[in-house]
Design a protein around this motif. Structure first.
Motif, PDB file in Angstrom:
ATOM      1  N   LEU A 153      36.089 101.704  79.786  1.00 53.13           N
ATOM      2  CA  LEU A 153      34.872 102.429  79.428  1.00 53.13           C
ATOM      3  C   LEU A 153      33.831 101.459  78.875  1.00 53.13           C
ATOM      4  N   GLU A 154      34.249 100.572  77.968  1.00 50.19           N
ATOM      5  CA  GLU A 154      33.309  99.633  77.366  1.00 50.19           C
ATOM      6  C   GLU A 154      32.852  98.565  78.352  1.00 50.19           C
ATOM      7  N   VAL A 155      33.772  98.090  79.199  1.00 49.14           N
ATOM      8  CA  VAL A 155      33.390  97.114  80.224  1.00 49.14           C
ATOM      9  C   VAL A 155      32.329  97.707  81.137  1.00 49.14           C
ATOM     10  N   ASN A 156      32.568  98.928  81.605  1.00 42.37           N
ATOM     11  CA  ASN A 156      31.613  99.598  82.485  1.00 42.37           C
ATOM     12  C   ASN A 156      30.257  99.756  81.817  1.00 42.37           C
ATOM     13  N   ALA A 157      30.262 100.197  80.553  1.00 48.19           N
ATOM     14  CA  ALA A 157      29.007 100.435  79.847  1.00 48.19           C
ATOM     15  C   ALA A 157      28.263  99.126  79.593  1.00 48.19           C
ATOM     16  N   HIS A 158      28.977  98.094  79.152  1.00 46.06           N
ATOM     17  CA  HIS A 158      28.323  96.820  78.827  1.00 46.06           C
ATOM     18  C   HIS A 158      27.723  96.175  80.070  1.00 46.06           C
ATOM     19  N   ALA A 159      28.446  96.239  81.190  1.00 43.34           N
ATOM     20  CA  ALA A 159      27.992  95.561  82.411  1.00 43.34           C
ATOM     21  C   ALA A 159      27.106  96.437  83.277  1.00 43.34           C
ATOM     22  N   GLY A 160      26.988  97.717  82.940  1.00 41.84           N
ATOM     23  CA  GLY A 160      26.163  98.621  83.737  1.00 41.84           C
ATOM     24  C   GLY A 160      26.804  99.006  85.060  1.00 41.84           C
ATOM     25  N   LEU A 161      28.142  99.097  85.079  1.00 45.73           N
ATOM     26  CA  LEU A 161      28.844  99.461  86.306  1.00 45.73           C
ATOM     27  C   LEU A 161      28.800 100.968  86.497  1.00 45.73           C
ATOM     28  N   ARG A 162      28.495 101.412  87.714  1.00 50.83           N
ATOM     29  CA  ARG A 162      28.406 102.833  88.017  1.00 50.83           C
ATOM     30  C   ARG A 162      29.433 103.179  89.085  1.00 50.83           C
ATOM     31  N   TRP A 163      30.242 104.168  88.792  1.00 49.77           N
ATOM     32  CA  TRP A 163      31.333 104.555  89.681  1.00 49.77           C
ATOM     33  C   TRP A 163      31.272 106.030  90.023  1.00 49.77           C
TER      34      TRP A 163
END
Length: 239
Positions: free
Chosen positions: A132-142
């Motif tokens: 969750l934090e990796v996605n949020a920090h890097a701006g990853l959208r899934w």
């Protein structure tokens, strides 16, 4: 190029979409700003070796399952001890650096482009909380993000790839696994998934014996190849 019958794309996250070593390096420098580059690299190697070793022990049955959060905490403690830092708050901050990982320059726009034609699934050894934090920090959208924690093991255990098969409701051969780690792709291939290697400065390059479906220099190149190789399906938006 022959056509691929692909209905969804599954992405490895750590290394493939985010620069994991860079984030941990930053954490080590914050732990002790006086460290020179050689010392930072030595401590980074200590971290990486611990994670790899302990995940392998878990896979081999030599240790009960622990989440990536627990392994990161162990690695942070080893690094802090080696650096002579004993402050618990500093160790905790270092452990969290494994979640603050910068995306590669083509990651965010590349995912957006690929999402125009394909459902995208993230499949990571990171825990649910870390992912969750990796996605949020890097701006990853899934469309869906899956953690190996749900199978209580780590890639390359087949159970992790089976998560993507189960969630998608598709046969394995309709999924394309994308990674910069050849070992990751081999494991997915063994389960029947199609495979695409994406070159990154980190990772595990293919050997001459590997036969993956696609080889790409980055996400834009991958998108270009998929536009040519994957036939349009009725009702799917066109780029």
């Amino acid at each position: 190029m022959s056509q691929l019958e692909i209905d969804a794309v599954v992405f490895d996250v750590l290394g493939t979409l985010v620069d994991e070593p860079a984030g941990i390096r930053d954490g080590i420098r914050e732990l002790d700003p006086s460290l020179d580059n050689l010392s930072v690299e030595r401590l980074l190697s200590l971290w990486q070796q611990h994670i790899e070793c302990e995940q392998r022990r878990i896979l081999d049955g030599g240790r009960p399952y622990l989440t990536s959060d627990a392994l990161d905490q162990e690695a942070a403690r080893l690094v802090a001890d080696a650096a002579g830092v004993g402050d618990p708050a500093a160790v905790a901050a270092l452990a969290r650096s494994g979640r603050r990982l910068p995306p590669w320059p083509d990651t965010v726009t590349g995912l957006a482009r690929l999402a125009e034609r394909h459902p995208l699934i993230g499949l990571s050894n990171a825990s649910r909380t870390a992912l969750l934090e990796v996605n949020a920090h890097a701006g990853l959208r899934w469309h869906q993000a899956l953690s190996a924690e749900d199978s209580r093991t780590y890639k390359p255990d087949p159970a992790v790839y089976q998560l993507a098969v189960a969630v998608s409701g598709l046969p394995p051969e309709r999924l394309l696994m994308v990674a910069t780690h050849a070992w990751d792709l081999r494991a997915a291939q063994n389960l029947g998934l199609r495979t695409a290697y994406v070159a990154r400065p980190v990772g595990d390059p293919p050997t001459v014996a590997d036969q993956f479906d696609l080889y790409a220099d980055g996400l834009d190149d991958l998108a270009d190849q998929l536009d040519k190789a994957v036939p349009a399906r009725p009702g799917r938006p066109q780029p």
